[in-house]
Design a protein around this motif. Structure first.
Motif, short mmCIF file in Angstrom:
data_model
loop_
_atom_site.label_atom_id
_atom_site.label_comp_id
_atom_site.label_asym_id
_atom_site.label_seq_id
_atom_site.Cartn_x
_atom_site.Cartn_y
_atom_site.Cartn_z
N PRO A 19 0.83 -1.21 0.00
CA PRO A 19 0.00 0.00 0.00
C PRO A 19 0.87 1.25 0.00
O PRO A 19 1.88 1.33 0.69
CB PRO A 19 -0.79 -0.13 1.30
N ASP A 27 0.95 5.40 0.55
CA ASP A 27 0.26 6.52 1.15
C ASP A 27 0.16 7.65 0.13
O ASP A 27 1.17 8.11 -0.40
CB ASP A 27 0.99 6.99 2.41
N VAL A 75 -5.02 7.47 2.58
CA VAL A 75 -5.00 6.09 2.08
C VAL A 75 -5.59 6.07 0.68
O VAL A 75 -6.67 6.62 0.43
CB VAL A 75 -5.80 5.16 3.00
N GLU A 76 -4.87 5.47 -0.25
CA GLU A 76 -5.38 5.34 -1.61
C GLU A 76 -6.61 4.44 -1.64
O GLU A 76 -6.72 3.49 -0.86
CB GLU A 76 -4.30 4.78 -2.53
N SER A 79 -6.30 0.68 -1.78
CA SER A 79 -5.81 0.03 -0.57
C SER A 79 -6.94 -0.46 0.31
O SER A 79 -6.88 -1.55 0.88
CB SER A 79 -4.90 0.98 0.21
N PHE A 80 -8.02 0.35 0.43
CA PHE A 80 -9.10 -0.08 1.32
C PHE A 80 -10.26 -0.74 0.58
O PHE A 80 -11.06 -1.44 1.19
CB PHE A 80 -9.62 1.09 2.17
N ALA A 111 -7.86 0.69 7.30
CA ALA A 111 -6.87 1.10 6.31
C ALA A 111 -5.89 2.10 6.89
O ALA A 111 -4.79 2.29 6.35
CB ALA A 111 -7.58 1.71 5.09
N VAL A 112 -6.26 2.73 7.99
CA VAL A 112 -5.35 3.65 8.69
C VAL A 112 -4.32 2.82 9.46
O VAL A 112 -4.69 1.94 10.24
CB VAL A 112 -6.14 4.55 9.66
N PRO A 113 -3.04 3.05 9.24
CA PRO A 113 -2.02 2.25 9.95
C PRO A 113 -2.19 2.34 11.47
O PRO A 113 -2.31 3.43 12.03
CB PRO A 113 -0.70 2.90 9.51
N ARG A 139 -8.52 10.13 4.89
CA ARG A 139 -7.41 10.94 5.40
C ARG A 139 -7.34 10.76 6.92
O ARG A 139 -8.37 10.76 7.59
CB ARG A 139 -7.62 12.42 5.04
N TYR A 140 -6.15 10.62 7.44
CA TYR A 140 -6.02 10.33 8.87
C TYR A 140 -4.94 11.18 9.52
O TYR A 140 -4.01 11.67 8.87
CB TYR A 140 -5.71 8.85 9.08
#
Length: 430
Positions: A38, A40, A54-55, A58-59, A73-75, A139-140
């Motif tokens: 993944p 970023d 996150v693209e 990826s999720f 999807a957020v690390p 977005r995180y």
């Protein structure tokens, strides 16, 4: 290479042997497999490793048991669930238990999801109204370092956005074990600079439980947007309704003794209902001189949860089931501005904004019940609360690798509560 005598006079046999050897050599090589990790989407743009974007691939490619799983999807984020598929997820970030969102702020298309003074728990963030296929990005931010994040963002925050236009209309029907059913249909239509988008999701599930969950869920989205990628506005309506029966925790000793199966229940009437209807609007303007965003929203919300953790410990006659309720209307508006600045030859970015949110809670209550019928009132209140906040942040680029930041966030809360009936006994569930 040496060959047995006589092979030189038989070229056809020599060719066959060489061809067989070549084929054997080829069979020992497996086909190449390309693994792409993944990426970023905010690399090169984010100010620190504690934030990112996150693209979509990826999720969208990862399996999701529930809509709220998309925040994984957020690390560092884990989303679990208990007491049925209609209840909000339990969130963990970097190993810390954030309950149902107490310290994890979540927004969807600019609207806050967390609920202050909620009937089940402070900061309750229910993402079950989400339609994952419509999410365009996540977005995180992690940690309390970001001035614009605001309330409930002590551990982190996640902002989810919806598409305004789809590549093509689609419809999906999913059938699975335990009577799982899901129907999703979505599409958009564009004429000149105007776009209409609509989607509906219908879902049902019984789960693996001895007492079927009997989940019944409907979600819908309608959006009108106009403008260009640099300037425009959108109006979005969302609706969601769900009801379910839950299998809660049971004594381990009953499972060990064989008196109760692993998926058994001691109270088949536990469960809940929830509804959420919203209308929101957003205007934006992006250009070389900066970016301005103004948005407003209105939300009608209803929640009821029936739980039983101690069975007949406190009330040997009627049992210990109780109901938690929440009925409210939420209104809010926010404005933000980001613009480039100069400090003695140093480039910088100035960000500032303000927001207001008002919650009109007509009922937040706790009741003793039996089979979802109210027996008595533990506590019932009406609450009116508002939060006005402003923030400012200045970012300065000293070098390509060194940046400095000064920020400030201020909030002015106002709260007025009117107690209804209070028996003086409080209970809390997980």
């Amino acid at each position: 290479m040496k060959f047995p005598s006589g092979l030189g006079s038989k070229p056809w046999l020599l060719g066959a042997l060489l061809g067989s050897a070549a084929a054997s050599a080829q069979q020992t090589h497996l086909p190449a497999i390309e693994i792409v990790g993944p990426r970023d989407a905010a690399i090169g743009v984010a100010d620190s490793a504690s934030e990112g974007a996150v693209e979509r691939e990826s999720f969208q490619t990862r399996p999701k048991l529930r809509p709220g799983d998309i925040v994984e999807a957020v690390p560092g984020v884990v989303a679990t669930q208990h007491s049925g598929d209609g209840k909000a997820n339990q969130y963990f970030l970097r190993g810390f238990n954030l309950d149902h969102g107490t310290d994890f702020a979540v927004t969807v298309d600019g609207m806050p999801v967390n609920m202050p003074t909620h009937g089940h728990g402070q900061g309750y963030a229910d993402l079950n109204f989400l339609i994952p296929e419509l999410v365009s990005g996540v977005r995180y931010r992690k940690g309390p370092y970001f001035a614009e994040s605001g309330d409930f963002s002590l551990a982190g925050s996640a902002s989810l956005d919806y598409f305004s236009v789809l590549d093509a209309p689609f419809a999906e029907l999913t059938l699975g074990a335990n009577n799982f059913k899901r129907l999703l249909a979505a599409g958009s239509q564009t004429r000149e600079d105007q776009t209409w988008l609509g989607a509906i999701e219908i879902e049902g599930n019984n789960g693996p439980w001895d007492v079927p969950e009997n989940l019944r869920k409907v979600s819908a989205v309608a959006r009108y947007s106009q403008g260009s990628p640099t300037r425009g506005f959108s109006v979005t309506g969302m609706a969601y309704k769900s009801r379910w029966t839950s299998t809660d925790q049971v004594p381990e000793r009953l499972i060990d003794s064989g008196q109760l199966s692993r998926f058994g229940s001691l109270n088949p009437t536990d469960g809940g209902t929830t509804e959420r209807v919203s209308l929101s609007g957003k205007w934006f303007d992006k250009g070389p001189e900066g970016e301005t965003t103004i948005s407003a929203y209105a939300i009608a919300y209803r929640f009821g949860l029936f739980s039983d953790f101690t069975y007949f410990l406190n009330n040997p006659v009627n049992g210990d089931q109780f109901e938690q309720t929440d009925r409210r209307r939420i209104f809010g508006a926010q404005a933000a501005r980001t613009m480039p600045t100069k400090f003695g030859g140093l480039d910088g970015v100035l960000s500032f904004g303000a927001s207001w949110r008002g919650d009109r809670i007509s009922e937040v209550g706790l009741y003793d019940t039996q089979a979802r019928e109210r027996l008595s009132t533990v506590r019932s209140d009406k609450v009116s609360q508002a939060l006005f906040s402003v923030y400012g942040q200045q970012l300065v680029y000293f070098t390509d690798r060194l940046r400095g930041r000064a920020r400030r966030h201020a909030a002015l809360p106002r709260r007025r509560a009117r107690a209804g009936v209070w028996r003086g006994q409080q209970r809390q569930g997980p």
